[in-house]
Scaffold this motif. Structure first.
Motif, PDB file in Angstrom:
ATOM      1  N   GLU A   1      -3.079 -18.888 -23.964  1.00  0.00           N
ATOM      2  CA  GLU A   1      -4.248 -19.373 -24.030  1.00  0.00           C
ATOM      3  C   GLU A   1      -4.212 -20.893 -24.691  1.00  0.00           C
ATOM      4  OE1 GLU A   1      -8.613 -19.156 -26.121  1.00  0.00           O
ATOM      5  OE2 GLU A   1      -7.319 -17.887 -26.724  1.00  0.00           O
ATOM      6  N   THR A   2      -3.179 -21.178 -25.282  1.00  0.00           N
ATOM      7  CA  THR A   2      -2.666 -22.615 -25.822  1.00  0.00           C
ATOM      8  C   THR A   2      -2.235 -23.425 -24.603  1.00  0.00           C
ATOM      9  OG1 THR A   2      -1.883 -21.528 -27.833  1.00  0.00           O
ATOM     10  CG2 THR A   2      -1.244 -23.795 -27.182  1.00  0.00           C
ATOM     11  N   PHE A   3      -1.364 -22.832 -23.532  1.00  0.00           N
ATOM     12  CA  PHE A   3      -0.574 -23.595 -22.638  1.00  0.00           C
ATOM     13  C   PHE A   3      -1.355 -23.518 -21.205  1.00  0.00           C
ATOM     14  CE2 PHE A   3       2.447 -23.248 -25.996  1.00  0.00           C
ATOM     15  CZ  PHE A   3       2.680 -24.571 -26.213  1.00  0.00           C
ATOM     16  N   HIS A   4      -2.083 -22.325 -20.954  1.00  0.00           N
ATOM     17  CA  HIS A   4      -2.618 -21.978 -19.507  1.00  0.00           C
ATOM     18  C   HIS A   4      -3.962 -21.642 -19.617  1.00  0.00           C
ATOM     19  CE1 HIS A   4       1.479 -21.871 -18.479  1.00  0.00           C
ATOM     20  NE2 HIS A   4       1.912 -20.963 -19.525  1.00  0.00           N
ATOM     21  N   GLY A   5      -4.794 -21.215 -20.594  1.00  0.00           N
ATOM     22  CA  GLY A   5      -6.008 -20.641 -20.692  1.00  0.00           C
ATOM     23  C   GLY A   5      -7.186 -22.013 -20.241  1.00  0.00           C
TER      24      GLY A   5
ATOM     25  N   ALA B   1      -1.985 -24.165 -33.631  1.00  0.00           N
ATOM     26  CA  ALA B   1      -2.113 -24.720 -32.067  1.00  0.00           C
ATOM     27  C   ALA B   1      -3.270 -25.854 -31.622  1.00  0.00           C
ATOM     28  CB  ALA B   1      -2.427 -23.249 -30.994  1.00  0.00           C
ATOM     29  N   LEU B   2      -2.930 -26.853 -31.144  1.00  0.00           N
ATOM     30  CA  LEU B   2      -3.966 -27.780 -30.576  1.00  0.00           C
ATOM     31  C   LEU B   2      -4.455 -27.626 -29.103  1.00  0.00           C
ATOM     32  CD1 LEU B   2      -2.974 -30.921 -32.193  1.00  0.00           C
ATOM     33  CD2 LEU B   2      -4.626 -29.387 -33.093  1.00  0.00           C
ATOM     34  N   LYS B   3      -5.638 -27.715 -28.804  1.00  0.00           N
ATOM     35  CA  LYS B   3      -5.818 -27.631 -27.422  1.00  0.00           C
ATOM     36  C   LYS B   3      -7.063 -28.672 -27.242  1.00  0.00           C
ATOM     37  CE  LYS B   3      -6.664 -24.731 -23.530  1.00  0.00           C
ATOM     38  NZ  LYS B   3      -6.596 -23.497 -23.006  1.00  0.00           N
ATOM     39  N   GLN B   4      -7.004 -29.721 -26.572  1.00  0.00           N
ATOM     40  CA  GLN B   4      -7.993 -30.817 -26.313  1.00  0.00           C
ATOM     41  C   GLN B   4      -8.532 -31.450 -27.494  1.00  0.00           C
ATOM     42  OE1 GLN B   4     -10.892 -28.782 -23.704  1.00  0.00           O
ATOM     43  NE2 GLN B   4      -9.458 -28.977 -21.846  1.00  0.00           N
ATOM     44  N   GLY B   5      -7.422 -31.769 -28.456  1.00  0.00           N
ATOM     45  CA  GLY B   5      -7.959 -32.355 -29.600  1.00  0.00           C
ATOM     46  C   GLY B   5      -8.529 -31.463 -30.670  1.00  0.00           C
ATOM     47  N   ARG B   6      -8.444 -30.124 -30.516  1.00  0.00           N
ATOM     48  CA  ARG B   6      -9.079 -29.283 -31.390  1.00  0.00           C
ATOM     49  C   ARG B   6      -8.035 -28.245 -31.980  1.00  0.00           C
ATOM     50  NH1 ARG B   6     -13.563 -30.035 -28.069  1.00  0.00           N
ATOM     51  NH2 ARG B   6     -15.421 -30.946 -29.169  1.00  0.00           N
ATOM     52  N   VAL B   7      -8.217 -27.593 -33.218  1.00  0.00           N
ATOM     53  CA  VAL B   7      -7.304 -26.491 -33.678  1.00  0.00           C
ATOM     54  C   VAL B   7      -7.892 -25.169 -32.660  1.00  0.00           C
ATOM     55  CG1 VAL B   7      -6.534 -24.920 -35.452  1.00  0.00           C
ATOM     56  CG2 VAL B   7      -6.708 -27.531 -35.820  1.00  0.00           C
ATOM     57  N   LEU B   8      -6.955 -24.615 -31.926  1.00  0.00           N
ATOM     58  CA  LEU B   8      -7.075 -23.485 -31.047  1.00  0.00           C
ATOM     59  C   LEU B   8      -7.074 -22.189 -32.036  1.00  0.00           C
ATOM     60  CD1 LEU B   8      -8.007 -21.968 -28.322  1.00  0.00           C
ATOM     61  CD2 LEU B   8      -5.614 -22.060 -27.959  1.00  0.00           C
TER      62      LEU B   8
END
Length: 264
Positions: free
Chosen positions: A260-264, A238-245
């Motif tokens: 958390e990936t899509f809403h957190g 999972a990526l979030k804001q350019g980092r691996v979540l």
């Protein structure tokens, strides 16, 4: 049948060198906006990796960087033995692309040409590849490879039909055959089922699973369909804001991880 086995069998995959190793990978298109912010990723031969995340998180950028379509801005990247710092040399990029197959959401077929010609187009970039323009001028070994690739996706009987005569699901299978004709070690698929109806989408993902799992091809795909990601991948990144979540086996991904990936 098409012999696509170019990677070690699944039972020995983790003894082999990684297909992709990224350490601290960054990417920006200008000084003000950083798209990828220190991505660490290691992919072993034969794995099926689902890359997930919200729009704009950097999924497509990461795919393009990993295979040398876009040069990285920082960090270290090795893909199929090619060191891609600074975009890699021209020879390294060419060698990497010859070992990589691509399947995208839009089939990008030449609609008025035959299915067979469209599959042979996958050999553009090989020596003498001007002959991949049409099946009528392609060398016989290339025609045979294309027919075998079509047989692998159960479309050998459609070889001489025009591409625009096929359904959307069939056209995507032609796109898969076009990628397979390269006999790739790595298969990249960016939202491959997004434009298909649910049944056709699952049929395409079943095909990926069968071909890659049975023949040792490494698969890296993006998807907004979480059921596809969990059902067809061995690992989910999972990526979030350019980092691996998170980076987990698909069976260990929880609903809270997805929230958390899509809403957190």
């Amino acid at each position: 049948m098409l012999d696509l086995q170019t990677a070690p069998p699944e039972t020995a995959q983790f003894a082999a060198a990684p297909v992709i190793t990224a350490r601290g990978l960054t990417k920006s298109y200008d000084r003000r906006s950083m798209i990828l912010r220190g991505v660490d990723l290691r992919i072993q031969p034969g794995e099926r990796i689902a890359l997930i995340g919200s729009n704009g998180c950097g999924k497509s950028t990461l795919l393009k960087c990993l295979i040398g379509l876009h040069p990285i801005s920082g960090g270290e990247l090795d893909c199929l033995g090619a060191r891609m710092q600074g975009g890699g040399s021209r020879a390294e990029r060419q060698r990497l692309r010859q070992q990589t197959g691509f399947v995208f959401q839009k089939h990008c077929l030449v609609r008025r040409r035959t299915v067979l010609s469209n599959v042979i187009h996958g050999l553009f970039g090989a020596p003498g590849s001007w002959r991949a323009f049409s099946h009528s001028i392609a060398p016989e070994p290339w025609r045979q490879r294309a027919l075998e690739a079509l047989d692998a996706v159960n479309l050998a009987d459609k070889a001489m039909m025009r591409a625009d005569a096929l359904s959307g699901g069939q056209q995507q299978r032609v796109a898969i055959a076009r990628a397979l004709v390269r006999r790739p070690r790595l298969l990249i698929a960016d939202e491959p089922a997004a434009s298909l109806d649910p049944v056709s989408g699952r049929n395409v993902m079943d095909l990926f699973q069968s071909l890659c799992g049975g023949q040792g091809i490494t698969l890296l795909f993006t998807s907004h369909d979480m059921k596809h990601a969990l059902d067809y991948a061995t690992r989910v990144v999972a990526l979030k804001q350019g980092r691996v979540l998170f980076d987990k086996p698909s069976g260990r991904v929880s609903q809270s991880d997805l929230n958390e990936t899509f809403h957190g």
